[in-house]
Design a protein around this motif. Sequence first.
Motif, PDB file in Angstrom:
ATOM      1  N   TYR A 108       0.826  -1.205   0.000  1.00 15.22           N
ATOM      2  CA  TYR A 108       0.000   0.000   0.000  1.00 15.22           C
ATOM      3  C   TYR A 108       0.858   1.253   0.000  1.00 15.22           C
ATOM      4  O   TYR A 108       1.857   1.335   0.722  1.00 15.22           O
ATOM      5  N   SER A 109       0.435   2.232  -0.798  1.00 14.25           N
ATOM      6  CA  SER A 109       1.020   3.569  -0.738  1.00 14.25           C
ATOM      7  C   SER A 109      -0.031   4.492  -0.129  1.00 14.25           C
ATOM      8  O   SER A 109      -1.075   4.037   0.355  1.00 14.25           O
ATOM      9  N   TYR A 144       7.581   2.726   7.222  1.00 19.38           N
ATOM     10  CA  TYR A 144       6.747   3.599   6.391  1.00 19.38           C
ATOM     11  C   TYR A 144       6.352   4.876   7.130  1.00 19.38           C
ATOM     12  O   TYR A 144       6.377   5.973   6.560  1.00 19.38           O
ATOM     13  N   PHE A 163       5.757   2.329  -0.688  1.00 23.94           N
ATOM     14  CA  PHE A 163       4.740   1.341  -0.346  1.00 23.94           C
ATOM     15  C   PHE A 163       5.177   0.570   0.900  1.00 23.94           C
ATOM     16  O   PHE A 163       6.365   0.448   1.186  1.00 23.94           O
ATOM     17  N   ARG A 207      -2.875   0.668  -4.011  1.00 24.31           N
ATOM     18  CA  ARG A 207      -2.404  -0.637  -3.568  1.00 24.31           C
ATOM     19  C   ARG A 207      -2.046  -1.462  -4.798  1.00 24.31           C
ATOM     20  O   ARG A 207      -2.639  -1.298  -5.876  1.00 24.31           O
ATOM     21  N   LYS A 225       9.669   1.382  -7.398  1.00 20.58           N
ATOM     22  CA  LYS A 225       8.955   1.413  -6.121  1.00 20.58           C
ATOM     23  C   LYS A 225       9.919   1.138  -4.960  1.00 20.58           C
ATOM     24  O   LYS A 225      10.890   0.385  -5.099  1.00 20.58           O
ATOM     25  N   ILE A 237       9.596  -0.581  -1.354  1.00 19.25           N
ATOM     26  CA  ILE A 237       8.711  -1.378  -0.509  1.00 19.25           C
ATOM     27  C   ILE A 237       9.374  -1.494   0.863  1.00 19.25           C
ATOM     28  O   ILE A 237      10.528  -1.914   0.968  1.00 19.25           O
TER      29      ILE A 237
END
Length: 341
Positions: free
Chosen positions: A226-227, A298, A311, A231, A290, A292
């Motif tokens: 998820y950002s 996060y 994400f 998602r 991306k 992750i």
Amino acid sequence: MVLLRKILFPLAILYGWVTQFRNFLFDRGLLASTSYDLPVIAVGNLSVGGTGKSPMIEYLIRLLSANHQIATLSRGYKRTSKGFVLADAHANAFSLGDEPYQFHQKFPGVHVAVDADRRNGIAKLLQLNPKPGVILLDDAYQHRKVKAGFYILLTAYGDLYADDFMLPTGNLRESTSGARRADVVVVTKCPPDLPLAQRVKIEQRLNLLPHQALFFAAIAYDDFVYSENARVAVSEVRGEQKLLLAGIAKPKPFFDHLKTDTDVVKQFPDHHDFSEKEIAEIVHDVHDRKIITTEKDYVRLKGRVKPDQLFYLPIKTVLLSQSETFDQILKNYVGTRTANR
């Protein structure tokens, strides 16, 4: 590092004596321990870090919040604030610490507070309106000044407290005799297909008391990352070139779950405070790919990296068996304590 730990063995013996004497004083009532007339559940471990305390706290929130006003109280490790802080709309990972802020983001109906002085923190929580009906103490197994009504002791599969030794030679905060305070022991981070024979061996190794219940749990990864605004399926992410980043105690399972040979992997210490230089290096290395990361990282990186690139992968604690029994033990404790108030 291993040699140094062996050299420091005499200090480990001394540290073990000190912690055992401290526990003796609390057990005999020679040092004061405060109890409360509402359910207080302490989650913790005997070793330093990496046993899955945060996923267990989240499990308890999901289990109990439908029928009770929940409050969590943590120390707020590496936060910039001091004293008692209650999460509000202005809170962030720096004022609360990364894990409490994660609780606050995921469970807006829960009172999330931090205070190194757990007795003061509980006193402040009990002044709130609505007043909490259950208090979850995060990483509080050694906080003997508070006498919780229920103790959950976590120990990681492959790194059992029974096979460890006192700091600094090993990773134990107190001797293995401290496990006697637990009502429930959970072996966390198990393989999902852990054989029954292996569970029996672990049970024999831990040698619990008759009244203590033993459970086995695994970490379940979400099917999506998820950002802030999107998602993406994990199956899709695995096929992309990406940067994997983690600042947690034992990140190998996280990396193994996602990485391919083309990925860039960056590992940082647990609860890492990312400097501006490190952020610049991350942004430089990632290009348009991306990033992750874990939920804990996060909340520290959010707002410092492009939101469409950053994400996180959520995780949950999942009991391998007897989950209904585990749930009922907790519900019975909370229900009994509530009825007796």
